[in-house]
Design an enzyme around this catalytic site. Structure first.
Site, short mmCIF file in Angstrom:
data_model
loop_
_atom_site.label_atom_id
_atom_site.label_comp_id
_atom_site.label_asym_id
_atom_site.label_seq_id
_atom_site.Cartn_x
_atom_site.Cartn_y
_atom_site.Cartn_z
N HIS A 27 0.86 -1.18 0.00
CA HIS A 27 0.00 0.00 0.00
C HIS A 27 0.90 1.23 0.00
O HIS A 27 2.01 1.20 0.51
CB HIS A 27 -0.88 -0.05 1.26
N ASP A 82 2.85 -4.25 8.09
CA ASP A 82 1.57 -3.58 7.86
C ASP A 82 0.48 -4.63 8.05
O ASP A 82 0.28 -5.49 7.20
CB ASP A 82 1.56 -3.00 6.45
N GLN A 105 -4.70 -5.31 6.78
CA GLN A 105 -5.63 -6.25 6.15
C GLN A 105 -5.62 -7.62 6.81
O GLN A 105 -6.39 -8.50 6.41
CB GLN A 105 -5.29 -6.39 4.66
N LYS A 162 -11.08 -1.02 9.98
CA LYS A 162 -11.21 -2.21 9.15
C LYS A 162 -11.60 -3.44 9.96
O LYS A 162 -11.78 -4.52 9.40
CB LYS A 162 -9.89 -2.47 8.41
N CYS A 178 -4.67 2.44 -3.84
CA CYS A 178 -3.46 2.94 -3.18
C CYS A 178 -2.30 1.98 -3.38
O CYS A 178 -1.52 1.70 -2.47
CB CYS A 178 -3.69 3.19 -1.69
#
Length: 406
Positions: A121, A198, A201, A224, A361
């Site tokens: 991202h 990261d 997700q 999220k 993104c």
């Protein structure tokens, strides 16, 4: 509870869009919020809205208990050793920028290397570009396999003795690829580098154990994972955080302030300058309670089944291309013939179906895919196979419509 029962806990899903029942397939962008979270936010503002840490009155004490109680919930949720390793931020972007600006700028120099992947991202690319520009460090990329996955052999060939930082997303927001973070971290540490993850997700969809992963930093966002917008978490190993300087200065993060110099509070508060995101933290705590009760293993299994079912049904549509590996998280990114993804999303919206369209993104990944943009359907604990059937029917309608147009 099954998905149909869970749906009843999400008020927003019980509505029509453009005269059709809402089919929300955009949870990778932001998830919907259950009543449990909405009521927790409402209760804070109605009953004990106050600033934290500073006051000794009743409302201030309740707010502080709620805020710091949420920190302990996060600690347990990701299995951090201490609440001192849990820093509240505005989200994943802020968390990664904190590591880049505080750790990266202080520890890198010309000749050093930062290693990431082309699937990242933008929030996990641009901060490292800036660090490389300022410090003179080189920014390197682990090559992707033809299906978009990462091979550990390629990690071994990319990470060297000069590598100081490896930063990789655990789950791709475009490909759905689930990256072998634990193994990548081991390679990074073998070469003396730190591992940044990261987790935007992955955290909403699978059990996270930062100690087992042995990552040095881990970032994720509340919105999220059924929580509010505007708050996220940076996990960092205590030894590293203690050596880092804060990047925001002001109230709340200070210990002593003199006319010429100041000192900082201990962890985690030295990184939380100003009035913190109190309601957001309380809402995140409520979201963690909710997800824990449902069960992350059950959520992951449900999404895996939905993704498999969706790919099977979508394969029936001629001219539809699906991107990413077969084994994936709960999302499917695709293109339909020569129809622009925005047009696909527009026709689907007319049918009450919400999907994401654009570059997500991830412009470097779009270039790697040889696509200017893609459409994406992403699933969560409240989605059902019936909704996927509706979605596939909508894709057929889209194909038929543009077939006539062209």
């Amino acid at each position: 509870m099954n998905a149909s029962e869970l749906r009843q806990l999400f008020p927003i899903l019980n509505q029509e869009v453009n005269g059709k029942p809402l089919v929300y397939l955009d949870s990778a962008a932001t998830s919907q919020k259950p009543v449990h979270v909405i009521e927790a936010l409402d209760k804070y503002y109605r009953e004990y809205n106050s600033n934290v840490h500073r006051g000794v009155h009743t409302l201030g004490t309740k707010a502080t208990d709620g805020y710091e109680g949420a920190r302990e919930k996060v600690r347990r949720f990701i299995n951090a050793k201490s609440t001192q390793e849990v820093i509240f931020t505005r989200g994943t972007t802020t968390a990664i920028n904190t590591v880049a600006s505080s750790y990266g700028l202080a520890n890198l120099k010309e000749g050093d290397e930062i290693v990431i992947t082309p699937m990242e991202h933008h929030s996990n690319i641009i901060p490292w570009q800036q660090v490389a520009r300022v410090t003179g460090a080189a920014l390197k990329y682990i090559p992707l396999q033809p299906d978009g996955s990462i091979a550990l052999e390629d990690v071994e060939n990319t990470v060297t003795a000069n590598t100081k930082i490896v930063s990789v997303m655990q789950v791709s927001n475009v490909l759905g690829a689930i990256n072998p973070i634990k193994e990548i971290a081991a390679i990074a540490h073998k070469h003396g580098a730190i591992m940044v993850v990261d987790g935007a997700q992955s955290t909403p969809h699978m059990k996270i154990d930062v100690q087992d992963l042995d990552c040095d930093f881990f970032a994720f966002s509340a919105h999220k994972m059924c929580g509010p917008t505007g708050i996220g978490v940076l996990y960092g190993k205590k030894a590293l955080l203690n050596k880092m300087e804060p990047i925001e200065f002001g109230g709340e993060m200070i210990d002593f302030v003199g006319l010429q110099e100041s000192t900082w509070k201990e962890l985690p508060w030295k990184f939380e300058g100003g009035t913190p995101i109190i309601a957001g933290a309380i809402g995140l705590g409520a979201a963690i309670d909710f997800l824990t009760e449902v069960g992350l293993d059950a959520i992951q299994q449900h999404e895996h089944e939905l993704a498999e079912y969706a790919m099977e049904r979508m394969s029936e549509i001629e001219g539809l291309v699906i991107y990413g590996p077969k084994h994936r998280a709960g999302l499917v990114t695709f293109n339909l013939d020569d129809v622009h993804p925005h047009d696909v999303a527009t026709v689907l919206d007319a049918e009450g179906i919400a999907v994401r369209a654009g570059h997500h993104c991830a412009q470097p990944l779009m270039k790697w895919l040889n696509a200017t943009a893609t459409a994406r359907a992403s699933f969560y604990l409240y989605n059902t196979k019936d909704e996927i059937d509706t979605f596939v029917k909508g894709l057929s309608t889209t194909k038929e419509y543009f077939g006539h147009v062209f």
